[in-house]
Motif scaffolding. Structure first.
Motif, mmCIF file in Angstrom:
data_model
loop_
_atom_site.group_PDB
_atom_site.id
_atom_site.type_symbol
_atom_site.label_atom_id
_atom_site.label_comp_id
_atom_site.label_asym_id
_atom_site.label_seq_id
_atom_site.Cartn_x
_atom_site.Cartn_y
_atom_site.Cartn_z
ATOM 1 N N VAL A 173 -28.559 -28.166 -21.618
ATOM 2 C CA VAL A 173 -29.951 -27.993 -22.042
ATOM 3 C C VAL A 173 -30.433 -26.615 -21.594
ATOM 4 C CG1 VAL A 173 -32.287 -28.892 -21.852
ATOM 5 C CG2 VAL A 173 -30.337 -30.474 -21.816
ATOM 6 N N PRO A 174 -30.850 -25.755 -22.541
ATOM 7 C CA PRO A 174 -31.239 -24.385 -22.171
ATOM 8 C C PRO A 174 -32.595 -24.296 -21.472
ATOM 9 C CG PRO A 174 -31.520 -24.721 -24.524
ATOM 10 C CD PRO A 174 -30.854 -25.955 -24.000
ATOM 11 N N CYS A 175 -33.534 -25.172 -21.802
ATOM 12 C CA CYS A 175 -34.835 -25.203 -21.145
ATOM 13 C C CYS A 175 -35.449 -26.584 -21.361
ATOM 14 C CB CYS A 175 -35.766 -24.106 -21.678
ATOM 15 S SG CYS A 175 -36.200 -24.259 -23.431
ATOM 16 N N ALA A 176 -36.362 -26.959 -20.509
ATOM 17 C CA ALA A 176 -36.946 -28.297 -20.568
ATOM 18 C C ALA A 176 -37.651 -28.537 -21.901
ATOM 19 C CB ALA A 176 -37.939 -28.473 -19.422
ATOM 20 N N GLY A 177 -37.595 -29.789 -22.374
ATOM 21 C CA GLY A 177 -38.280 -30.118 -23.619
ATOM 22 C C GLY A 177 -37.626 -31.263 -24.364
ATOM 23 N N ASP A 178 -38.046 -31.421 -25.631
ATOM 24 C CA ASP A 178 -37.503 -32.447 -26.513
ATOM 25 C C ASP A 178 -36.583 -31.787 -27.528
ATOM 26 O OD1 ASP A 178 -39.264 -34.038 -25.114
ATOM 27 O OD2 ASP A 178 -40.817 -33.963 -26.663
ATOM 28 N N TYR A 179 -35.472 -32.458 -27.877
ATOM 29 C CA TYR A 179 -34.474 -31.845 -28.753
ATOM 30 C C TYR A 179 -34.057 -32.802 -29.870
ATOM 31 C CZ TYR A 179 -34.009 -28.011 -25.453
ATOM 32 O OH TYR A 179 -34.268 -26.927 -24.663
ATOM 33 N N ARG A 180 -33.693 -32.187 -30.990
ATOM 34 C CA ARG A 180 -33.253 -32.942 -32.161
ATOM 35 C C ARG A 180 -31.809 -32.544 -32.486
ATOM 36 N NH1 ARG A 180 -35.657 -35.566 -36.383
ATOM 37 N NH2 ARG A 180 -34.629 -35.503 -38.420
ATOM 38 N N PHE A 181 -30.995 -33.554 -32.848
ATOM 39 C CA PHE A 181 -29.589 -33.340 -33.192
ATOM 40 C C PHE A 181 -29.344 -33.832 -34.624
ATOM 41 C CE2 PHE A 181 -30.139 -34.067 -28.730
ATOM 42 C CZ PHE A 181 -29.311 -33.158 -28.105
ATOM 43 N N GLU A 182 -28.670 -33.025 -35.414
ATOM 44 C CA GLU A 182 -28.359 -33.408 -36.790
ATOM 45 C C GLU A 182 -26.949 -32.949 -37.138
ATOM 46 O OE1 GLU A 182 -29.895 -32.441 -41.347
ATOM 47 O OE2 GLU A 182 -31.343 -32.457 -39.685
ATOM 48 N N VAL A 183 -26.165 -33.869 -37.732
ATOM 49 C CA VAL A 183 -24.760 -33.593 -38.053
ATOM 50 C C VAL A 183 -24.549 -33.625 -39.563
ATOM 51 C CG1 VAL A 183 -22.371 -34.349 -37.747
ATOM 52 C CG2 VAL A 183 -24.015 -34.629 -35.888
ATOM 53 N N THR A 184 -23.854 -32.638 -40.074
ATOM 54 C CA THR A 184 -23.411 -32.639 -41.471
ATOM 55 C C THR A 184 -21.890 -32.520 -41.482
ATOM 56 O OG1 THR A 184 -23.645 -30.222 -41.641
ATOM 57 C CG2 THR A 184 -25.539 -31.571 -42.287
ATOM 58 N N SER A 185 -21.256 -33.033 -42.550
ATOM 59 C CA SER A 185 -19.796 -32.969 -42.616
ATOM 60 C C SER A 185 -19.343 -32.769 -44.053
ATOM 61 C CB SER A 185 -19.181 -34.259 -42.057
ATOM 62 O OG SER A 185 -19.244 -35.305 -42.997
ATOM 63 N N ASN A 186 -18.034 -32.552 -44.189
ATOM 64 C CA ASN A 186 -17.436 -32.357 -45.508
ATOM 65 C C ASN A 186 -17.063 -33.672 -46.178
ATOM 66 O OD1 ASN A 186 -15.395 -32.838 -43.538
ATOM 67 N ND2 ASN A 186 -13.851 -32.053 -44.941
ATOM 68 N N LEU A 187 -17.295 -34.804 -45.507
ATOM 69 C CA LEU A 187 -16.916 -36.102 -46.056
ATOM 70 C C LEU A 187 -18.067 -36.688 -46.868
ATOM 71 C CD1 LEU A 187 -15.079 -37.675 -43.002
ATOM 72 C CD2 LEU A 187 -14.094 -36.451 -44.943
ATOM 73 N N GLU A 188 -17.781 -37.019 -48.100
ATOM 74 C CA GLU A 188 -18.821 -37.565 -48.966
ATOM 75 C C GLU A 188 -19.010 -39.060 -48.746
ATOM 76 O OE1 GLU A 188 -19.928 -37.854 -53.759
ATOM 77 O OE2 GLU A 188 -18.127 -36.812 -53.066
ATOM 78 N N TRP A 189 -17.911 -39.755 -48.475
ATOM 79 C CA TRP A 189 -18.000 -41.214 -48.392
ATOM 80 C C TRP A 189 -17.894 -41.737 -46.973
ATOM 81 C CZ3 TRP A 189 -19.923 -42.869 -52.631
ATOM 82 C CH2 TRP A 189 -19.603 -42.248 -53.839
ATOM 83 N N TYR A 190 -17.522 -40.911 -46.043
ATOM 84 C CA TYR A 190 -17.369 -41.370 -44.668
ATOM 85 C C TYR A 190 -18.462 -40.759 -43.807
ATOM 86 C CZ TYR A 190 -12.697 -42.525 -46.339
ATOM 87 O OH TYR A 190 -11.647 -43.011 -47.039
ATOM 88 N N GLN A 191 -19.298 -41.577 -43.289
ATOM 89 C CA GLN A 191 -20.382 -41.091 -42.447
ATOM 90 C C GLN A 191 -19.853 -40.719 -41.060
ATOM 91 O OE1 GLN A 191 -23.495 -43.903 -41.928
ATOM 92 N NE2 GLN A 191 -24.870 -42.496 -40.888
ATOM 93 N N VAL A 192 -20.344 -39.610 -40.553
ATOM 94 C CA VAL A 192 -19.985 -39.151 -39.222
ATOM 95 C C VAL A 192 -21.083 -39.565 -38.250
ATOM 96 C CG1 VAL A 192 -19.559 -37.131 -37.773
ATOM 97 C CG2 VAL A 192 -18.635 -37.224 -40.087
ATOM 98 N N HIS A 193 -20.682 -40.093 -37.090
ATOM 99 C CA HIS A 193 -21.648 -40.519 -36.082
ATOM 100 C C HIS A 193 -21.583 -39.607 -34.865
ATOM 101 C CE1 HIS A 193 -22.977 -44.084 -38.110
ATOM 102 N NE2 HIS A 193 -21.745 -44.563 -38.214
ATOM 103 N N LEU A 194 -22.684 -39.601 -34.103
ATOM 104 C CA LEU A 194 -22.778 -38.767 -32.911
ATOM 105 C C LEU A 194 -23.294 -39.597 -31.741
ATOM 106 C CD1 LEU A 194 -22.775 -35.963 -31.494
ATOM 107 C CD2 LEU A 194 -25.132 -35.691 -32.304
ATOM 108 N N ASN A 195 -22.571 -39.545 -30.621
ATOM 109 C CA ASN A 195 -23.024 -40.119 -29.359
ATOM 110 C C ASN A 195 -23.396 -38.993 -28.411
ATOM 111 O OD1 ASN A 195 -22.539 -42.852 -30.008
ATOM 112 N ND2 ASN A 195 -20.417 -42.742 -29.314
ATOM 113 N N ALA A 196 -24.480 -39.159 -27.681
ATOM 114 C CA ALA A 196 -24.846 -38.231 -26.614
ATOM 115 C C ALA A 196 -24.659 -38.964 -25.298
ATOM 116 C CB ALA A 196 -26.289 -37.763 -26.782
#
Length: 294
Positions: A173-196
Motif C-alpha cells: 500500500v503506497p499511502c493510507a486510504g481506500d483502494y479498488r482492484f479490477e482484473v481483465t483477461s484474454n479469456l472470453e468464457w473463463y472468468q478470472v478471480h482475485l483473492n487479496a
C-alpha cells in the motif's frame, strides 16, 4: 516412445495415485529426471500420439513413491524439489470406454513432455512485486497450480483457485486510504478471480475477494495503511492459462495529491500558526509545511 515397451504393472507404492486399472495398461515406460537446483519446476504435456496418463514418483527406482498424476490435456503440474532430488516419471497409455466397458487397445507412439523452472509468481513464497497504483500486466504462461491452502472457503476468499493454474503478486500500500482492484483477461468464457490475502508470504490470510456472480473481477478494500502488504492471488474458474491486466486505483485522490476539506460552518483559526503534514504533498516534505495565518 512406448512402441517397444510392455506393461510393467508398477503402481507407485502409494494410494495417492489411481492404480485401480493397472492390469489394463498395455504399454508404459519410465524416465528419471534430477532437479538441477532447489526450486519449483513445471512439467507439462507438449503432445502425444495417444491418450496418456503420467504419474510422478519421488525416487529413481522401483521403491519410488507416487505423489501426483495427470492425463493428456490436463493443466501443467508443479514440483517443488531440492537440488539432486530424483523424480521417476511413468508414462502409459490411458484406457478408453467402448460401449460402456473399459477397453485398452495397444496404442503405441511418441509422447513429449516438457520440464521448465517455474516463473516468478508461480508460488506464494516467490510472488511478482508491484509498486504503487496503476495498471499491472500479469501472465500465467508456464505456471502450474499452487495448491495454496492458506484459507478456508468460509473465509470469503476463493479457496479453489489454488487447485487450478494461479499466480501470486505482492502489493504494498503506497499511502493510507481506500483502494479498488479490477482484473481483465484474454479469456472470453473463463472468468478470472482475485483473492487479496493480508500478509507477504504463504501464511497470509483472506482479506477480500471478488464476487462469483460478477461479470468483471473487481472489489474494494477500505482503511488500508501505508506500507501494509497484500498477497494477491489470481486464478481461473477452469484449468486454463490466462493473461491480462490488474488495475489498482486509490479511491479519491491519488497518493501525493493534497486533499483539502473546508467547512465554512466551523470557526476558523485567527492568528498564530498551523502546521500541515508534508506527506500529503507531491514529492513529500520531511519537516512539514508551516503556514502563518494573518
Amino acid at each position: 516412445d512406448n512402441r517397444w515397451a510392455g506393461n510393467s504393472a508398477f503402481f507407485g507404492n502409494d494410494p495417492l495415485c489411481d492404480n485401480s486399472f493397472v492390469p489394463f495398461h498395455e504399454s508404459d515406460l519410465f524416465l528419471t529426471w534430477t532437479a538441477p537446483s532447489d526450486g519449483t519446476f513445471v512439467l507439462s504435456d507438449v503432445g502425444s500420439d495417444f491418450p496418456m496418463e503420467v504419474q510422478l514418483h519421488l525416487g529413481s527406482d522401483c521403491s519410488a513413491v507416487c505423489f501426483d498424476q495427470f492425463f493428456s490435456g490436463s493443466m501443467p503440474r508443479g514440483m517443488t524439489l531440492t537440488a539432486g532430488q530424483d523424480v521417476l516419471i511413468q508414462v502409459r497409455s490411458d484406457r478408453v470406454m467402448v460401449n460402456g466397458f473399459q477397453s485398452q487397445p495397444d496404442r503405441l507412439g511418441i509422447c513429449e513432455l516438457a520440464i521448465d523452472r517455474a516463473p516468478v509468481g508461480n508460488d506464494c513464497d516467490d510472488p511478482v512485486h508491484l509498486v504503487g497504483t496503476g495498471t499491472f500486466p500479469w501472465d500465467m504462461t508456464g505456471m502450474a497450480a499452487s495448491f495454496h491452502p492458506g484459507f478456508h472457503p468460509s473465509s470469503g476468499c476463493h479457496a479453489e483457485l489454488g487447485e487450478r493454474i494461479d499466480q501470486f503478486l505482492l502489493w504494498t500500500v503506497p499511502c493510507a486510504g481506500d483502494y479498488r482492484f479490477e482484473v481483465t483477461s484474454n479469456l472470453e468464457w473463463y472468468q478470472v478471480h482475485l483473492n487479496a490475502l493480508d500478509g507477504a508470504d504463504c501464511s497470509a490470510s483472506c482479506a477480500g475477494s471478488d464476487v462469483d456472480s460478477a461479470q468483471i473481477s473487481q472489489f474494494s478494500m477500505t482503511n488500508l495503511v501505508a506500507g501494509q502488504q497484500f498477497l494477491l492471488q489470481l486464478g481461473t474458474e477452469f484449468e486454463a492459462t490466462a493473461m491480462g491486466d490488474l488495475l489498482i486505483t486509490r479511491i479519491g485522490n491519488d497518493c501525493g495529491e493534497l486533499e483539502v476539506v473546508c467547512d465554512p460552518g466551523q470557526p476558523h483559526h485567527e492568528g498564530g500558526s498551523v502546521t500541515l503534514a508534508g506527506s500529503a504533498f507531491a514529492g513529500g516534505l520531511s519537516s512539514g509545511l508551516h503556514l502563518e495565518a494573518h
